[in-house]
Design a protein around this motif. Structure first.
Motif, short mmCIF file in Angstrom:
data_model
loop_
_atom_site.label_atom_id
_atom_site.label_comp_id
_atom_site.label_asym_id
_atom_site.label_seq_id
_atom_site.Cartn_x
_atom_site.Cartn_y
_atom_site.Cartn_z
N LEU A 187 -48.32 62.58 -9.81
CA LEU A 187 -47.35 61.60 -9.30
C LEU A 187 -46.21 62.39 -8.65
O LEU A 187 -45.44 63.18 -9.21
CB LEU A 187 -46.48 60.64 -10.58
CG LEU A 187 -45.47 60.13 -9.92
CD1 LEU A 187 -45.78 58.91 -9.01
CD2 LEU A 187 -44.90 58.93 -11.18
N GLY A 188 -46.16 62.43 -7.36
CA GLY A 188 -45.11 63.03 -6.58
C GLY A 188 -44.85 62.51 -5.34
O GLY A 188 -45.30 61.50 -5.02
N GLY A 189 -44.05 63.18 -4.51
CA GLY A 189 -43.54 62.70 -3.21
C GLY A 189 -44.79 63.13 -2.31
O GLY A 189 -44.66 62.40 -1.07
N GLY A 190 -45.69 63.72 -2.48
CA GLY A 190 -46.83 64.04 -1.37
C GLY A 190 -46.39 64.91 -0.45
O GLY A 190 -45.38 65.47 -0.39
N SER A 242 -53.36 60.29 -3.79
CA SER A 242 -54.47 59.40 -3.40
C SER A 242 -55.07 58.65 -4.53
O SER A 242 -55.41 57.58 -4.34
CB SER A 242 -55.45 60.21 -2.47
OG SER A 242 -56.19 61.09 -3.34
N ALA A 243 -55.36 59.16 -5.71
CA ALA A 243 -55.91 58.52 -7.04
C ALA A 243 -54.86 57.42 -7.36
O ALA A 243 -55.52 56.29 -7.68
CB ALA A 243 -56.26 59.27 -7.90
N LEU A 244 -53.74 57.62 -7.37
CA LEU A 244 -52.98 56.60 -8.03
C LEU A 244 -52.76 55.56 -6.90
O LEU A 244 -52.64 54.23 -7.09
CB LEU A 244 -51.35 57.32 -7.93
CG LEU A 244 -50.16 56.39 -8.47
CD1 LEU A 244 -50.42 55.70 -9.79
CD2 LEU A 244 -48.94 57.14 -8.53
N SER A 245 -52.53 55.76 -5.46
CA SER A 245 -52.51 54.86 -4.50
C SER A 245 -53.98 54.06 -4.68
O SER A 245 -53.67 52.79 -4.29
CB SER A 245 -52.44 55.62 -3.05
OG SER A 245 -51.41 56.19 -3.10
N ALA A 246 -54.98 54.50 -4.83
CA ALA A 246 -56.23 53.94 -4.92
C ALA A 246 -56.29 52.87 -5.78
O ALA A 246 -56.80 51.63 -5.87
CB ALA A 246 -57.63 54.83 -4.79
N ALA A 247 -55.37 53.33 -7.04
CA ALA A 247 -55.57 52.36 -8.24
C ALA A 247 -54.61 51.42 -8.32
O ALA A 247 -54.91 50.45 -8.90
CB ALA A 247 -55.57 53.21 -9.51
N THR A 248 -53.60 51.59 -7.70
CA THR A 248 -52.38 50.72 -7.76
C THR A 248 -52.01 50.24 -6.51
O THR A 248 -51.05 49.11 -6.54
CB THR A 248 -51.30 51.31 -8.56
OG1 THR A 248 -50.75 52.18 -7.55
CG2 THR A 248 -51.90 51.77 -9.93
N GLY A 249 -52.32 50.73 -5.22
CA GLY A 249 -51.45 50.45 -4.04
C GLY A 249 -49.97 51.12 -3.80
O GLY A 249 -49.59 50.95 -2.91
N TRP A 250 -49.72 52.11 -4.89
CA TRP A 250 -48.63 52.55 -4.49
C TRP A 250 -48.42 53.57 -3.66
O TRP A 250 -49.45 54.37 -3.38
CB TRP A 250 -48.20 53.05 -6.03
CG TRP A 250 -47.04 53.89 -6.06
CD1 TRP A 250 -45.57 53.45 -6.00
CD2 TRP A 250 -46.72 55.43 -5.50
NE1 TRP A 250 -44.79 54.46 -6.29
CE2 TRP A 250 -45.31 55.78 -5.79
CE3 TRP A 250 -47.54 56.41 -5.46
CZ2 TRP A 250 -44.82 56.74 -5.73
CZ3 TRP A 250 -47.02 57.41 -5.30
CH2 TRP A 250 -45.74 57.95 -5.33
N GLN A 251 -47.14 53.85 -2.81
CA GLN A 251 -47.13 54.82 -2.00
C GLN A 251 -45.42 54.86 -2.08
O GLN A 251 -44.84 54.20 -2.36
CB GLN A 251 -47.39 54.40 -0.67
CG GLN A 251 -48.79 53.99 -0.14
CD GLN A 251 -49.48 55.57 0.11
OE1 GLN A 251 -48.77 56.39 -0.05
NE2 GLN A 251 -50.95 55.14 0.11
N PRO A 252 -45.16 56.42 -2.08
CA PRO A 252 -43.66 56.60 -1.90
C PRO A 252 -43.06 56.03 -0.78
O PRO A 252 -43.77 55.99 0.33
CB PRO A 252 -43.45 58.14 -1.94
CG PRO A 252 -44.92 58.64 -1.40
CD PRO A 252 -45.93 57.85 -1.68
#
Length: 355
Positions: free
Chosen positions: A271-274, A316-326
């Motif tokens: 989890l970070g800003g990317g 990308s793993a967090l985004s794929a699992a939840t749809g989250w983006q900073p």
């Protein structure tokens, strides 16, 4: 949180009077949820954050004084919890070097106390754990980075998207070891005991309610130093790169994982800003100087053990699992942080408010 919307029990936040914890508590309570905060109030600003939460939310937030090193208060608060967000920790590499036993007791033993309380007394409750990018160690050797103007970047173009969860652990410093041990316990309790746990390995969260201590919360520390006209020490040469994430976006991520715990359980997420929010320390100082209209002239000291010359999160793993983006650009987040620090620490005419 749709999957838990009809459950009126309290969400427990250990370390909920800390920076990220109180922002989580505020968001949950503002949405009508009940929160129980377990905190030993040992860190600067914790009691102030507790008062802030109570003033905003009254009885929706219960503040319990307790330490995760003591299993009794942990059991008492998690027994009836809807979920547990475990953020209580010793958070500084520097402190871990000075007191490695305390660091271990808080981070590793304290986390095990939380897991055991859940396993024995409330095994259906989800547990989300605040881990750190420090579990990956230094990551890149001196011969694997190149300097481009005022920042380092990896020589390997495959790392352009950032560090993924597949990166091997390389625990470095007592802090890295204690958080890494806790990280793996949380992960393993999902595999071995079937608990609904998830790990979030965080990188450089910043924003309001961060008090700017030098050993943790370095972006707020840089900003506060600029506002005060105080000296600022950089460990290393300042070209080291981090990705910064605004605390509101971090809260979104935590709640997204909790909401999807049925599919997220047993997983580890960075989890970070990317890459879009990556910046070197020297670049950040220049941006803060511009944002605050207070020039900063740092001095330099030796690198510290485990300091990473470059770390950028692959989310990308967090985004794929939840749809989250900073969502929050760094410049916008810095303005919000400056506004809070100015209100909290500075009176009219620039005179500092005493804590």
């Amino acid at each position: 949180m749709t999957s838990m919307a009809h459950d009126n029990r309290s969400i427990v936040i250990t370390g909920g009077c800390g920076f990220i914890g109180c922002n989580l508590a505020d968001r949950i309570a503002a949405g009508g949820g009940a929160v129980t905060v377990l905190d030993n109030h040992s860190r600067s600003g914790a009691r102030e954050n507790a008062q802030w939460l109570k003033s905003r939310h009254g009885d929706r937030v219960a503040i319990v004084a307790g330490d995760v090193r003591d299993p009794i208060p942990v059991i008492e608060v998690v027994r009836e919890a809807k979920a547990v967000l475990h953020l209580a920790a010793q958070v500084a590499v520097t402190s871990s070097l000075d007191s490695p036993l305390d660091d271990f007791e808080i981070n590793a033993r304290g986390t095990l106390n939380v897991l055991e309380a859940i396993r024995l007394h409330n095994p259906s409750a989800p547990v989300l754990f605040a881990s750190t990018n420090k579990v990956y160690g230094r990551l890149i050797g001196d011969d694997e980075i190149v300097r481009v103007e005022q920042r380092y970047q990896p020589a390997d173009p495959a790392l352009a998207a950032g560090i993924s969860e597949a990166t091997p652990l390389d625990l470095y410093s007592p802090y890295g070891c204690s958080k890494g041990a806790a990280d793996q316990y949380v992960h393993d309790y999902a595999r071995v005991y079937g608990l609904r746990t998830a790990v979030l390995r965080m990188s450089c969260i910043y924003g309001p309610r961060q008090f700017g201590n030098e050993d943790q919360g370095w972006i707020a520390h840089f900003m506060l130093s600029a506002l005060r006209g105080a000296p600022l020490t950089i460990y290393g040469d300042g070209c080291q790169v981090r990705d910064a994430l605004y605390v509101g976006d971090a809260v979104d991520a935590w709640l997204a994982v909790l909401d999807r715990i049925a599919t997220a359980q047993g997983q580890i997420f960075n989890l970070g800003g990317g890459p879009s929010n990556a910046i070197s320390l020297l670049e950040l100082i220049a941006l803060i100087s511009q944002t605050s209209n207070h020039p900063v002239e740092p001095c330099f000291a030796d690198w510290r053990p485990g300091d990473q010359p470059w770390y950028v999160t692959d989310t990308s793993a967090l985004s794929a699992a939840t749809g989250w983006q900073p969502k929050t650009p760094l410049a916008e987040g810095l303005r919000a942080l400056q506004g809070w620090l100015t209100t909290r620490f500075m009176q009219e005419h620039g005179r500092e408010v005493l804590a």
